[in-house]
Scaffold this active site. Structure first.
Site, mmCIF file in Angstrom:
data_model
loop_
_atom_site.group_PDB
_atom_site.id
_atom_site.type_symbol
_atom_site.label_atom_id
_atom_site.label_comp_id
_atom_site.label_asym_id
_atom_site.label_seq_id
_atom_site.Cartn_x
_atom_site.Cartn_y
_atom_site.Cartn_z
ATOM 1 C CG ASP A 1 60.722 47.677 77.588
ATOM 2 O OD1 ASP A 1 61.328 48.709 77.913
ATOM 3 O OD2 ASP A 1 59.504 47.507 77.807
ATOM 4 C CG ASP B 1 59.251 47.493 81.775
ATOM 5 O OD1 ASP B 1 60.161 48.345 81.868
ATOM 6 O OD2 ASP B 1 58.330 47.561 80.945
ATOM 7 C CD GLU B 2 64.644 49.739 79.492
ATOM 8 O OE1 GLU B 2 65.442 50.182 78.680
ATOM 9 O OE2 GLU B 2 63.969 50.467 80.231
HETATM 10 P P1 TTP Z 1 57.719 51.544 79.953
HETATM 11 O O1 TTP Z 1 58.544 50.361 79.587
HETATM 12 O O2 TTP Z 1 58.181 52.895 79.518
HETATM 13 O O3 TTP Z 1 56.244 51.383 79.368
HETATM 14 P P2 TTP Z 1 55.280 50.130 79.283
HETATM 15 O O4 TTP Z 1 55.940 48.865 79.713
HETATM 16 O O5 TTP Z 1 54.021 50.452 80.004
HETATM 17 O O6 TTP Z 1 54.928 50.082 77.747
HETATM 18 P P3 TTP Z 1 55.837 49.638 76.497
HETATM 19 O O7 TTP Z 1 55.140 48.442 75.912
HETATM 20 O O8 TTP Z 1 55.807 50.802 75.577
HETATM 21 O O9 TTP Z 1 57.200 49.321 77.011
HETATM 22 O O10 TTP Z 1 57.517 51.585 81.523
HETATM 23 C C1 TTP Z 1 57.416 50.416 82.308
HETATM 24 C C2 TTP Z 1 56.447 50.646 83.444
HETATM 25 O O11 TTP Z 1 56.899 51.741 84.239
HETATM 26 C C3 TTP Z 1 55.069 50.993 82.980
HETATM 27 O O12 TTP Z 1 54.254 49.863 82.755
HETATM 28 C C4 TTP Z 1 54.553 51.861 84.106
HETATM 29 C C5 TTP Z 1 55.785 52.498 84.697
HETATM 30 N N1 TTP Z 1 55.861 53.925 84.289
HETATM 31 C C6 TTP Z 1 55.424 54.903 85.172
HETATM 32 O O13 TTP Z 1 55.008 54.598 86.297
HETATM 33 N N2 TTP Z 1 55.454 56.211 84.775
HETATM 34 C C7 TTP Z 1 55.898 56.610 83.543
HETATM 35 O O14 TTP Z 1 55.904 57.802 83.220
HETATM 36 C C8 TTP Z 1 56.363 55.588 82.642
HETATM 37 C C9 TTP Z 1 56.885 55.956 81.278
HETATM 38 C C10 TTP Z 1 56.336 54.270 83.050
HETATM 39 CA CA CA Z 2 57.981 48.325 78.940
#
Ligand code: TTP
Ligand code: CA
Length: 368
Positions: free
Chosen positions: A21, A118-119
């Site tokens: 991720d 992103d995962e």
């Molecule tokens: P996530 O992987 O949940 O968050 P992140 O990558 O920003 O942070 P982390 O380091 O905790 O993993 O989400 C991936 C992307 O998806 C995030 O950068 C933006 C988008 N996203 C949204 O647009 N709306 C949302 O509510 C969430 C949770 C994520």
């Molecule tokens: Ca992420």
């Protein structure tokens, strides 16, 4: 990169699943494109309008330190952090970075499941060197793409994802086989998939707050509350036992080779020769991907466009050209109207699985 002590060989008998991720994904891309943002509290905002309405898609770690989180209305985020740098989402750009990361991961194994932008999960079962491959991939994502990511490695998707989340940011958390229960024991029950506020409230009523406590109860006593199926599932998950397979993208589910035919498409010698060539092509690609195939199929298109596809699932998976060609030839004998010209001939390997480790292959009987 130096081999860390935990990069010891992954046991051949255990499943090996990695979860990846990206850290603060949208904000990290924005920082990469504008280095002056580094270290500043940044929020990437969805639905940003000229009046400053919108919701936070993600926040940089500097912004999270102020309590700014995903899904928060922008005005609330600004109240918590008046110096917040606000940027609108740029999906097209994030998709391009995502595609680069996914392509790099796909080099590790075609058994890859992208879960979100992103995962992803990658299955590396049977690859003793899995941990050093993953560590190299993590370093490459940083060096070649410029993004920071977190990895979790375990014997199931469930535990790998939990490990990723526990190690964020820049984590590389390895939960070795047989260590799952001990690793999970201190964690709150909410880390499990499907344990939302309702389930966790019911568990709390039973004084169950951690996975260790959940693992310690007899699932029979949970059955009246959750139903027997869910109770057993919770008990198994609490110990890190979860067999969910990767859900592969369609494009990775088979490897095939096809050849259109001109004149001579009814000549059995020519067709046999082509099948052998296609089998070599498919076998080479299977081996390059570290895969074996359980099912071999043929595709015949007659000159009147009639299409016939037939396949055969074998008791033992194969990756050798000679075996693929032999199965395809047998399917031809059963299904081709001998002498009737074909416009196209195809050979396809499906039911793909990671190739077993060499020691295991040696134990397989030669003839299935
Ligand atoms: P996530 O992987 O949940 O968050 P992140 O990558 O920003 O942070 P982390 O380091 O905790 O993993 O989400 C991936 C992307 O998806 C995030 O950068 C933006 C988008 N996203 C949204 O647009 N709306 C949302 O509510 C969430 C949770 C994520
Ligand atoms: Ca992420």
């Amino acid at each position: 990169m130096e081999a860390a002590p935990e990069d010891a060989a992954w046991p051949a008998a255990a499943r090996c699943v990695a979860h990846i991720d990206l850290d603060c994904f949208y904000a990290a891309v924005e920082e990469l494109l504008d280095p002056s943002l580094a270290g500043k509290p940044v929020a990437v905002v969805m639905g940003l309008d000229p009046e400053g309405h919108g919701a936070v898609a993600t926040a940089s770690y500097a912004a999270r330190a102020f309590g700014v989180y995903s899904a928060m209305p922008l005005h609330a985020a600004r109240r918590l952090c008046p110096q917040l740098v606000v940027l609108p989402v740029r999906h097209g750009i994030y998709r391009r970075y995502s595609a680069q990361v996914m392509a790099l991961l796909h080099e590790l194994s075609p058994l890859m499941q992208q879960v979100s932008i992103d995962e992803a999960f990658v299955e590396l079962t049977g690859r003793a060197e899995a941990l050093s491959l993953l560590r190299t991939a993590s370093a490459r994502i940083g060096r070649e793409i410029g993004l920071s990511c977190s990895f979790g490695v375990a014997t199931s998707k469930l535990v790998a994802k939990i490990a990723t989340d526990q190690g964020k940011p820049r984590g590389f958390v390895v939960v070795r086989p047989d260590e799952e229960a001990a690793y999970l024991a201190p964690l709150p029950v909410e880390v499990l998939w499907g344990v939302g506020p309702r389930t966790s409230a019911r568990l709390r009523e039973l004084d169950i707050r951690t996975l260790g406590a959940l693992a310690a109860v007899d699932p029979v006593s949970l059955a009246p509350v959750f139903g027997s199926r869910r109770a057993l599932e919770l008990a198994a998950s609490a110990r890190g036992r979860n067999g969910s397979p990767l859900v592969l993208d369609r494009q990775y589910k088979s490897i095939s080779s096809e050849q259109t035919l001109g004149r001579g498409g009814g000549d059995p010698h020519l067709l046999w020769h082509l099948l052998q060539r296609m089998a070599e092509d498919v076998a080479g690609r299977l081996r390059a991907e570290g895969m074996v195939a359980r099912t071999v199929g043929i595709k015949l298109r007659y000159t009147d466009w009639r299409l016939v596809t037939r396949d055969l699932t074998l008791p033992q998976p194969v990756d050798e050209a000679s075996r693929l060609a032999a199965v395809a030839a047998e399917l031809m004998r059963r299904n081709w109207q001998r002498g009737t010209p074909l416009r196209l001939l195809g050979l396809r390997a499906s039911g793909l699985a990671p190739a077993p480790a060499v020691e295991q292959l040696a134990l397989l009987p030669l003839e299935a």
